[in-house]
Design an enzyme around this catalytic site. Structure first.
Site, PDB file in Angstrom:
ATOM      1  N   PRO A   2     -40.243   0.417 -18.288  1.00  0.00           N
ATOM      2  CA  PRO A   2     -41.598   0.716 -17.672  1.00  0.00           C
ATOM      3  C   PRO A   2     -41.271   2.364 -17.779  1.00  0.00           C
ATOM      4  O   PRO A   2     -40.718   2.993 -17.058  1.00  0.00           O
ATOM      5  CB  PRO A   2     -41.775   0.050 -16.555  1.00  0.00           C
ATOM      6  CG  PRO A   2     -40.583  -0.233 -16.121  1.00  0.00           C
ATOM      7  CD  PRO A   2     -39.442  -0.595 -17.002  1.00  0.00           C
ATOM      8  N   GLU A   3     -42.318   2.743 -18.281  1.00  0.00           N
ATOM      9  CA  GLU A   3     -42.656   4.405 -18.412  1.00  0.00           C
ATOM     10  C   GLU A   3     -44.150   4.540 -18.063  1.00  0.00           C
ATOM     11  O   GLU A   3     -44.705   3.380 -17.650  1.00  0.00           O
ATOM     12  CB  GLU A   3     -42.279   4.952 -19.868  1.00  0.00           C
ATOM     13  CG  GLU A   3     -40.962   4.590 -20.463  1.00  0.00           C
ATOM     14  CD  GLU A   3     -40.830   5.146 -21.747  1.00  0.00           C
ATOM     15  OE1 GLU A   3     -41.540   6.184 -22.018  1.00  0.00           O
ATOM     16  OE2 GLU A   3     -39.788   4.479 -22.714  1.00  0.00           O
TER      17      GLU A   3
END
Length: 274
Positions: A2-3
């Site tokens: 997750p960014e």
DNA sequence: CATTTCACCTGGTGGC
DNA sequence: TGCCACCAGGTGAAAT
């Protein structure tokens, strides 16, 4: 992993489902790693508080909490690490392996934190005692041309490493670093301080466009990312270089190359990125 | 201070 | 088929 776009998608989903709800019971598993604030203090702080809002800062999900009224008096900060998930579920749904936290809400629903690799972090802040949480770096979606250029001035490290440094820009990880460098036509191993003004602004604009577009598509589902409802994102279908080693460049058909920069797998087109 | 390396973790991969 | 060595990668601490 997750960014910014994935974290934004999850924060929006949790906000939609949990805003206004009250935490009535907290369960944590026995692993010590995720608890940046000691588990007991964290459980005590969360229990009984109302979720006023949920939002994203960098790669962090921030819960604004209140014990009474509409002014936040505490925050719960969730970092998903590499494999973390936040899910809003019914209480009777099957509990996934590696579930480390279950928050029972007054509505009857449950907020669950699942993280196989345990690189994620949970932190509780009492705003009477400490200061408001703020990610150290600048937000890539709102930073202006001058500030962006100033971030890289005098820095001799590779531009790829600079993009991954959260104290400069908050929220950019391996996927969006590679994709934005491709769209800006810049080699990952260029020294940050050697980029021209024009290149820096191409990079800033590329980051803005890619992050915005990825948020619209619900993020990139590589490995096993899902949002607060367990739904996958679709931006991975539009990746130009990330995990496309040996496949033809979408623009010039040259095979995409993979090297290691700053200890990370790094993908680029040797013809489009000079 | 700037920068690089390493430890933390587990699931997936590939060799035998 | 089974076992094991190996590795990715976000972050923060330690080393350079």
């Amino acid at each position: 992993m997750p960014e910014l776009p994935e974290v934004e998608t999850i924060a929006r989903g949790v906000d939609k489902r949990a805003r206004g709800d009250r935490i009535v019971q907290v369960w944590f598993d026995h692993h010590p790693q995720p608890f940046k604030t000691p588990r007991a203090r964290q459980a005590r702080g969360l229990t009984g508080r109302t979720i006023l809002a949920v939002h994203r800062t960098g790669k962090h999900i921030v819960f604004e909490l209140s014990s009474s009224g509409s002014t936040p008096d505490a925050q719960w900060i969730v970092h998903l690490g590499m494999t973390g998930r936040l899910l809003v579920t019914t209480p009777d749904g099957p509990v996934a392996p590696h579930t480390h936290a279950r928050l029972t809400l007054a509505s009857g629903r449950e907020l669950r934190f699942v993280d196989p690799r345990r690189f994620g972090r949970l932190e509780f802040r009492d705003l009477h005692r400490g200061t408001v949480f703020g990610a150290p770096g600048d937000e890539p979606l709102t930073i202006g041309e001058r500030e962006f250029a100033a971030l890289f001035r005098g820095r001799r490290l590779y531009i790829k490493a600079a993009l991954l440094n959260q104290t400069l820009l908050a929220g950019v990880g391996n996927i969006y670093a590679d994709e934005s460098l491709f769209h800006a036509g810049i080699r990952p191993r260029r020294r940050a301080n050697r980029l021209t003004r024009a290149e820096l602004d191409r990079l800033r604009i590329a980051l803005h466009e890619i992050l915005t577009h990825a948020i619209r598509l619900g993020g990139s589902s590589v490995s096993d990312y899902v949002d607060a409802d367990g739904e996958r994102g679709f931006f991975q279908l539009e990746h130009c270089v990330y995990l496309r080693t040996g496949e033809p460049c979408r623009s010039c058909q040259t095979p995409i190359r993979r090297v290691v920069v700053a200890g990370r797998g790094t993908h680029y087109c040797p013809k489009c990125q000079q």
